[in-house]
Design an enzyme around this catalytic site. Structure first.
Site, short mmCIF file in Angstrom:
data_model
loop_
_atom_site.label_atom_id
_atom_site.label_comp_id
_atom_site.label_asym_id
_atom_site.label_seq_id
_atom_site.Cartn_x
_atom_site.Cartn_y
_atom_site.Cartn_z
N LYS A 197 0.85 -1.20 0.00
CA LYS A 197 0.00 0.00 0.00
C LYS A 197 0.88 1.24 0.00
CE LYS A 197 -2.05 2.79 3.02
NZ LYS A 197 -2.08 3.99 2.21
N GLY A 208 6.95 4.59 8.42
CA GLY A 208 6.08 5.75 8.59
C GLY A 208 6.22 6.32 9.98
N SER A 209 5.14 6.91 10.47
CA SER A 209 5.23 7.61 11.75
C SER A 209 5.21 6.63 12.93
CB SER A 209 4.06 8.59 11.89
OG SER A 209 2.85 7.88 11.87
N THR A 210 5.75 7.07 14.05
CA THR A 210 5.79 6.23 15.24
C THR A 210 4.37 5.95 15.74
OG1 THR A 210 8.00 7.00 15.79
CG2 THR A 210 6.69 6.13 17.61
N GLY A 242 2.98 3.28 13.64
CA GLY A 242 3.79 2.09 13.94
C GLY A 242 3.27 1.39 15.20
N GLU A 245 9.97 0.64 10.67
CA GLU A 245 10.99 1.69 10.49
C GLU A 245 10.26 3.01 10.68
OE1 GLU A 245 12.70 4.54 9.24
OE2 GLU A 245 12.89 3.74 7.22
N CYS A 298 13.38 10.35 7.49
CA CYS A 298 13.30 9.83 8.85
C CYS A 298 14.64 9.93 9.58
CB CYS A 298 12.80 8.40 8.85
SG CYS A 298 13.62 7.38 7.63
N GLU A 302 9.81 15.20 15.94
CA GLU A 302 10.21 15.05 14.54
C GLU A 302 9.42 16.08 13.72
OE1 GLU A 302 8.95 11.47 12.34
OE2 GLU A 302 10.98 11.36 11.55
P1 NDP Z 1 1.83 7.89 8.42
O1 NDP Z 1 2.59 7.06 9.37
O2 NDP Z 1 0.41 8.21 8.74
O3 NDP Z 1 1.81 7.24 6.96
C1 NDP Z 1 2.71 6.26 6.51
C2 NDP Z 1 1.94 5.15 5.77
O4 NDP Z 1 1.05 4.51 6.67
C3 NDP Z 1 1.05 5.67 4.63
O5 NDP Z 1 1.00 4.71 3.60
C4 NDP Z 1 -0.29 5.79 5.30
O6 NDP Z 1 -1.38 5.77 4.40
C5 NDP Z 1 -0.29 4.54 6.16
N1 NDP Z 1 -1.23 4.59 7.26
C6 NDP Z 1 -1.82 5.67 7.83
N2 NDP Z 1 -2.64 5.28 8.81
C7 NDP Z 1 -2.58 3.93 8.88
C8 NDP Z 1 -3.19 2.96 9.69
N3 NDP Z 1 -4.03 3.29 10.68
N4 NDP Z 1 -2.90 1.67 9.47
C9 NDP Z 1 -2.03 1.30 8.51
N5 NDP Z 1 -1.43 2.18 7.70
C10 NDP Z 1 -1.68 3.48 7.89
O7 NDP Z 1 2.62 9.21 8.20
P2 NDP Z 1 2.02 10.61 7.72
O8 NDP Z 1 2.01 10.55 6.28
O9 NDP Z 1 0.71 10.92 8.33
O10 NDP Z 1 3.06 11.63 8.33
C11 NDP Z 1 2.94 12.05 9.69
C12 NDP Z 1 4.29 12.18 10.31
O11 NDP Z 1 4.91 10.91 10.36
C13 NDP Z 1 5.26 13.05 9.55
O12 NDP Z 1 5.11 14.39 9.87
C14 NDP Z 1 6.57 12.50 10.00
O13 NDP Z 1 6.94 13.09 11.22
C15 NDP Z 1 6.30 11.05 10.20
N6 NDP Z 1 6.70 10.22 9.05
C16 NDP Z 1 7.81 9.47 9.17
C17 NDP Z 1 8.24 8.73 8.09
C18 NDP Z 1 9.45 7.90 8.18
O14 NDP Z 1 10.01 7.55 7.14
N7 NDP Z 1 9.88 7.52 9.35
C19 NDP Z 1 7.55 8.74 6.81
C20 NDP Z 1 6.35 9.53 6.79
C21 NDP Z 1 5.98 10.25 7.88
P3 NDP Z 1 -2.03 7.14 3.92
O15 NDP Z 1 -0.98 7.89 3.20
O16 NDP Z 1 -3.10 6.66 3.03
O17 NDP Z 1 -2.51 7.85 5.15
#
Ligand code: NDP
Length: 522
Positions: A225, A277-279, A282, A299, A333, A430
């Site tokens: 996804k 993605g975000s903590t 996670g 991660e 990240c 972050e």
């Molecule tokens: P998210 O963690 O929300 O998104 C990362 C991925 O997870 C996207 O594909 C998202 O889908 C998906 N996702 C969102 N909600 C769920 C859920 N409940 N269950 C499963 N998957 C889900 O990050 P954001 O895009 O909202 O960014 C928010 C903050 O997170 C940023 O400001 C940053 O601080 C941090 N971040 C960190 C990253 C890293 O590489 N460590 C990468 C991105 C963000 P969808 O896009 O459809 O919401």
């Protein structure tokens, strides 16, 4: 072609552009005192536009889900729009998966696992991976332009970093596909089955490659996804899978809202979950797989310290600091978002840094001269703006170079905060934007204490002339990756991952294979 402007450092800063609808604080308190030439001479180079052509990309009006090798509409016909963050214009309609589509994708992946992929020899799997790597290279310009249009990152980064590294991951893991017995000597490595992979928007194609290449090399099939703001390079990758004649269902790509990601994670027929993605999300995913025997790698976020000692080569360190926090608009990240500077050199270091910031070009991601492109989404721009306002309110001193921002799109000036205290939000949270917080230290022990004083533990940087000091520091840093006299360097052979709230498990290198196999005794 470069032209020379006539503005001098003594001139007042350029009047900032409008707020771009973001409410961004754009006042500039002082102009840089020199332009990095050391003699006060003013040569602010202004570059003629060098836009990359969009013609290499053929955007479809509508993209479907990629399930079982076919382009299909969502079962309820729903779509969403993906937007170019640099122009705020819609790029395409994309099918919006629901729980029933996720189920269909998992079933397609399971069937492909049973019928084709797990029955192939490693040598045969390798051929497909090599083919994918070669096609990615052949279509690299198309991928780079599309990635910049959909994500806002500068073309020079998607062209020189994201796409070549994505191809490199397929080359690298193709090499392992028929050598698993050497990766795990004395053991038999079996694939896990169906891998659910959820990726973020900051490196869409690269994160896809980090996840899909090792999974396929080890014999697993995949449902991936992509993030809702950046689905297009993953959907173009679907086209690469078709071109490579990958058996249908080995890779399935299902864009959809975040909540649908959870129905993928909790699907009973998924064997392994990989998330970047975000903590916060996670944590939810961790809960979602708790009590099952699914494999999990997370991660997550970071708040890396980039530590500069007084014996470091300052000009090189400045380049490393800039690369550490302004690369990809700071939406990284492992970004070096906290600069820890030894007290005796903090003043010259900050002067040099301000001079360097003044030369960064912010603007059109498709311009080959652009250093800092567009922030990925309005929501992310608002988050950055809010944290920067908090930094000012808490008493830190802000510097932004005097540069014009485009009138439309989600742009934010490279920002530097001095007088930052450990307790400030900008030192703890972050930001995921082009914002650097500068703290100071006197002794190596103090540097270690401050660097580790964060719930995160993804990466760190050390700048010093002494090899022994590097080794001394590396042993004490709680970070998955520590760079010495460089920053943000990636290689498919090198593992990457975090400690503490930055997650667990490693991607990249042989370690990255480990997460996709079950080891049995011979
Ligand atoms: P998210 O963690 O929300 O998104 C990362 C991925 O997870 C996207 O594909 C998202 O889908 C998906 N996702 C969102 N909600 C769920 C859920 N409940 N269950 C499963 N998957 C889900 O990050 P954001 O895009 O909202 O960014 C928010 C903050 O997170 C940023 O400001 C940053 O601080 C941090 N971040 C960190 C990253 C890293 O590489 N460590 C990468 C991105 C963000 P969808 O896009 O459809 O919401």
């Amino acid at each position: 072609m470069a032209t020379m402007a006539t503005r001098t450092p003594a001139d007042p800063p350029i009047e900032p552009a409008s707020t771009n609808g973001s409410g961004t604080v754009t006042r500039v308190d002082h102009a840089p005192s020199s332009w990095g030439l050391g003699d006060g001479a003013a040569i602010p180079w202004e570059y003629a536009p060098a836009p990359e052509s969009r013609d290499v990309v053929t955007l479809k009006e509508r993209y479907g889900l990629f399930i079982g090798g076919k382009d299909v509409a969502a079962s309820d016909g729903q779509t969403f729009v993906t937007v170019n963050p640099a122009t705020e214009e819609p790029l395409a309609q994309v099918a919006r998966a629901n729980a029933a589509d996720m189920d269909k994708a998992v079933r397609a992946a399971r069937s492909a696992f049973r019928r084709s992929w797990s029955t192939l020899s490693g040598k045969e799997r390798a051929k497909y991976l090599f083919r994918i790597a070669r096609i990615l290279q052949e279509r690299s310009r198309e991928f780079a332009v599309l990635e910049s249009m959909d994500s806002g990152k500068p073309i020079k980064e998607s062209r020189d970093v994201d796409v070549p590294l994505a191809a490199a991951h397929f080359w690298y893991y193709a090499g392992w596909a028929d050598k698993l017995e050497y990766a795990f000597p004395g053991r038999v490595a079996r694939p896990l089955g169906v891998a659910a992979q959820i990726i973020p928007w900051n490196f869409p194609l690269l994160m896809l490659a980090w996840k899909i290449a090792p999974a396929l090399a080890a014999g697993n099939t995949v449902v991936l996804k992509p993030a809702s703001t950046t689905p297009l390079s993953a959907l173009l990758f679907a086209d690469v899978c078709r071109q490579a004649d990958l058996p249908p269902g080995v890779v399935n790509i299902v864009p959809g809202p975040g909540a649908i990601g959870m129905s993928l994670v909790t699907h009973p027929d998924v064997d392994k979950v990989a998330f970047t993605g975000s903590t916060d999300i996670g944590r939810q995913i961790f809960k979602g797989v708790a009590g099952t025997d699914k494999g999990l790698t997370l991660e997550l976020g970071g708040k890396a310290a980039n530590i500069v000692f007084d014996d470091a080569p300052l000009d090189q360190a400045v380049e490393g600091i800039v690369n550490g926090i302004y690369f990809n608009q700071g939406e990284v990240c492992c970004a070096g978002s906290r600069l820890l500077a030894q007290e005796s050199i903090v003043e010259p270091l900050i002067e040099k840094l301000k001079d360097r910031l003044a030369t960064l070009r912010v603007g059109d991601p498709l311009d080959k001269n652009t250093d800092v492109g567009a922030i990925n989404s309005r929501a992310q721009l608002e988050k950055i703006t809010e944290l920067v306002a908090a930094g000012r309110a808490e008493g830190a001193e802000m510097y932004q170079p005097a540069c014009d921002l485009p009138e439309r799109g989600y742009f934010f000036r490279p920002t530097l905060f001095t007088n930052v205290a450990q307790s400030h939000r900008i030192a703890r949270e972050e930001i995921f934007g082009p914002v650097l917080s500068v703290l100071t230290f006197r002794t190596p022990e103090e540097a270690v204490e401050k660097a580790n004083n964060t719930p995160y533990g993804l990466s760190a940087g050390i700048w010093t002339d002494k090899g022994s000091r590097i080794l001394h520091m590396v042993k004490r840093m709680k970070a998955g990756v520590v760079w010495a006299n460089t920053f943000n360097r990636f290689d498919p052979t090198s593992p990457f991952g975090g400690y503490k709230e930055s997650g667990f498990g490693r991607e990249g290198g042989m370690h990255g294979l480990h997460a996709y196999v079950r080891l049995e005794d011979r």
